[in-house]
Scaffold this active site. Structure first.
Site, PDB file in Angstrom:
ATOM      1  N   ARG A  12      29.478  34.935  33.232  1.00  0.00           N
ATOM      2  CA  ARG A  12      29.139  36.304  32.836  1.00  0.00           C
ATOM      3  C   ARG A  12      30.375  36.989  32.266  1.00  0.00           C
ATOM      4  O   ARG A  12      31.510  36.582  32.525  1.00  0.00           O
ATOM      5  CB  ARG A  12      28.664  37.126  34.045  1.00  0.00           C
ATOM      6  CG  ARG A  12      27.341  36.664  34.578  1.00  0.00           C
ATOM      7  CD  ARG A  12      26.697  37.722  35.449  1.00  0.00           C
ATOM      8  NE  ARG A  12      27.483  38.029  36.631  1.00  0.00           N
ATOM      9  CZ  ARG A  12      27.631  39.262  37.119  1.00  0.00           C
ATOM     10  NH1 ARG A  12      27.064  40.291  36.526  1.00  0.00           N
ATOM     11  NH2 ARG A  12      28.350  39.459  38.202  1.00  0.00           N
ATOM     12  N   GLN A 141      45.646  52.547  38.260  1.00  0.00           N
ATOM     13  CA  GLN A 141      44.468  53.327  37.855  1.00  0.00           C
ATOM     14  C   GLN A 141      43.965  54.130  39.037  1.00  0.00           C
ATOM     15  O   GLN A 141      43.778  53.583  40.137  1.00  0.00           O
ATOM     16  CB  GLN A 141      43.368  52.379  37.342  1.00  0.00           C
ATOM     17  CG  GLN A 141      42.008  53.021  37.128  1.00  0.00           C
ATOM     18  CD  GLN A 141      42.018  54.139  36.096  1.00  0.00           C
ATOM     19  OE1 GLN A 141      42.655  54.011  35.044  1.00  0.00           O
ATOM     20  NE2 GLN A 141      41.355  55.253  36.400  1.00  0.00           N
ATOM     21  N   TYR A 147      42.517  47.149  43.410  1.00  0.00           N
ATOM     22  CA  TYR A 147      42.439  46.321  42.187  1.00  0.00           C
ATOM     23  C   TYR A 147      43.790  46.285  41.467  1.00  0.00           C
ATOM     24  O   TYR A 147      44.246  45.228  41.032  1.00  0.00           O
ATOM     25  CB  TYR A 147      41.359  46.931  41.295  1.00  0.00           C
ATOM     26  CG  TYR A 147      40.985  46.155  40.053  1.00  0.00           C
ATOM     27  CD1 TYR A 147      39.957  45.203  40.082  1.00  0.00           C
ATOM     28  CD2 TYR A 147      41.607  46.401  38.833  1.00  0.00           C
ATOM     29  CE1 TYR A 147      39.575  44.526  38.939  1.00  0.00           C
ATOM     30  CE2 TYR A 147      41.235  45.720  37.686  1.00  0.00           C
ATOM     31  CZ  TYR A 147      40.217  44.792  37.742  1.00  0.00           C
ATOM     32  OH  TYR A 147      39.839  44.118  36.606  1.00  0.00           O
ATOM     33  N   LYS A 151      45.918  42.906  40.804  1.00  0.00           N
ATOM     34  CA  LYS A 151      46.181  42.476  39.416  1.00  0.00           C
ATOM     35  C   LYS A 151      47.678  42.467  39.116  1.00  0.00           C
ATOM     36  O   LYS A 151      48.145  41.630  38.335  1.00  0.00           O
ATOM     37  CB  LYS A 151      45.420  43.369  38.432  1.00  0.00           C
ATOM     38  CG  LYS A 151      43.900  43.216  38.510  1.00  0.00           C
ATOM     39  CD  LYS A 151      43.466  41.819  38.113  1.00  0.00           C
ATOM     40  CE  LYS A 151      41.953  41.672  38.013  1.00  0.00           C
ATOM     41  NZ  LYS A 151      41.541  40.348  37.545  1.00  0.00           N
ATOM     42  N   PRO A 177      43.670  42.220  29.894  1.00  0.00           N
ATOM     43  CA  PRO A 177      42.696  42.913  29.057  1.00  0.00           C
ATOM     44  C   PRO A 177      42.709  44.402  29.376  1.00  0.00           C
ATOM     45  O   PRO A 177      42.941  44.806  30.520  1.00  0.00           O
ATOM     46  CB  PRO A 177      41.353  42.307  29.470  1.00  0.00           C
ATOM     47  CG  PRO A 177      41.670  41.082  30.271  1.00  0.00           C
ATOM     48  CD  PRO A 177      43.014  41.341  30.885  1.00  0.00           C
ATOM     49  N   TYR A 179      40.111  47.847  28.587  1.00  0.00           N
ATOM     50  CA  TYR A 179      38.699  48.091  28.917  1.00  0.00           C
ATOM     51  C   TYR A 179      37.812  47.354  27.914  1.00  0.00           C
ATOM     52  O   TYR A 179      37.843  47.630  26.725  1.00  0.00           O
ATOM     53  CB  TYR A 179      38.414  49.593  28.945  1.00  0.00           C
ATOM     54  CG  TYR A 179      38.937  50.230  30.227  1.00  0.00           C
ATOM     55  CD1 TYR A 179      38.067  50.522  31.276  1.00  0.00           C
ATOM     56  CD2 TYR A 179      40.294  50.477  30.403  1.00  0.00           C
ATOM     57  CE1 TYR A 179      38.540  51.070  32.467  1.00  0.00           C
ATOM     58  CE2 TYR A 179      40.775  51.024  31.587  1.00  0.00           C
ATOM     59  CZ  TYR A 179      39.888  51.314  32.618  1.00  0.00           C
ATOM     60  OH  TYR A 179      40.365  51.844  33.790  1.00  0.00           O
TER      61      TYR A 179
END
Ligand code: CAA
Length: 240
Positions: A12, A141, A147, A151, A177, A179
């Site tokens: 996915r 973020q 997260y 990361k 990456p 968004y």
């Protein structure tokens, strides 16, 4: 004989695009997934790429899954650690479960997948490992202490392992990456998402295929001198 590539979370989102791009580039691709049987079955039907179900958060399941794949298609030359989850919450509302789930999958998951393969790549004196980190591991973020920590950890892991693998012709790189138009980003509240798009200089979300092309380059023979690097693909949103 074509090289064998294993993509975690490969049925996915960004992972599916990576699996398909590697297949198009001539690799024998196998995809791992953790939860969505229906999506995995549809993916296999459409692409012919076989999927294997286990959670990357479970070390023993990773070792067993890797052994099963190697029996079926031979040694794994390319590992793309793409599987990842979000459990977003401002820190004052974040639970220990939300912290642990994200660390177990997004950080320990890349240990769990790489560790059982490492000795064999060293023996065969070839390997390509690509860890899919995130812009939010670079800049942090709001709502993602878990997260962002995982990361950022993926980037440290990449840099350390690159040094250890270099003599054995194993490269280890990361991609961050920004968004990208996937279900994960579409799950962000619309107002928040719109404000994020406003911060992207190219004025749009990225496409999964734009990340997949980075992977195809990093695992190629031509990229043999590139190791320990972080490739940023974020539409100019955050410049490192
Ligand atoms: N900066 C400063 N303040 C912010 C903020 C930000 N970026 N985002 C929200 N806030 C504020 C809100 O305005 C609100 O303030 P008020 O109470 O004064 O109105 C306060 O923070 C708390 O907001 P809520 O009570 O609405 O908090 P919530 O419990 O509903 O959760 C959230 C908020 C989950 C963090 C939500 O804002 C969110 O989902 N944000 C997006 C997080 C994000 O970018 N996730 C990325 C997912 S995609 C991905 O991870 C892939 C990848 O690698 C890029």
């Amino acid at each position: 004989m074509s090289r064998v590539a294993l993509v975690t979370g490969g049925s996915r989102g960004i992972g599916a695009a990576i699996s398909k791009a590697l297949q198009a580039a001539g690799y024998t691709v196998v995809a791992n997934y953790a939860g969505n049987d229906e999506a995995a079955a549809k993916f296999t039907e459409e692409t012919g790429i076989k999927t294997h179900k286990w959670s990357v958060a479970d070390y023993d399941a990773c070792a067993a899954g890797i052994a099963r794949i190697e029996e079926e298609v031979g040694p794994i030359d390319v590992l793309v650690n793409n599987a990842g989850i979000t459990r977003d919450a401002p820190f004052h509302k974040m639970t220990r479960e939300q912290w642990n789930e994200v660390i177990d999958t997004n950080l320990s998951g890349i240990f769990n997948m790489t560790h059982p393969l490492w000795a064999k790549m060293r023996e065969r004196r070839f390997g390509r490992i690509v860890n899919i980190s995130s812009i939010n591991g670079q800049k942090g973020q709001f709502g993602q202490a878990n997260y962002s920590a995982a990361k950022a950890g993926d980037l440290g892991f990449t840099k350390a392992l690159a040094q250890e693998g270099a003599r054995a012709n194993i490269t280890v790189n990361a991609i961050c990456p920004g968004y990208i138009a996937t279900e994960m980003v579409m799950a962000v509240p619309e107002k928040v998402r719109e404000s994020i798009i406003g911060q992207i200089p190219v004025g749009r979300l990225g496409e999964p295929e734009e990340i997949a092309r980075c992977v195809v380059f990093l695992v190629s023979d031509e990229a043999g001198f590139i190791t320990g690097s972080t490739m940023t693909a974020n539409g100019g949103q955050y410049l490192t």
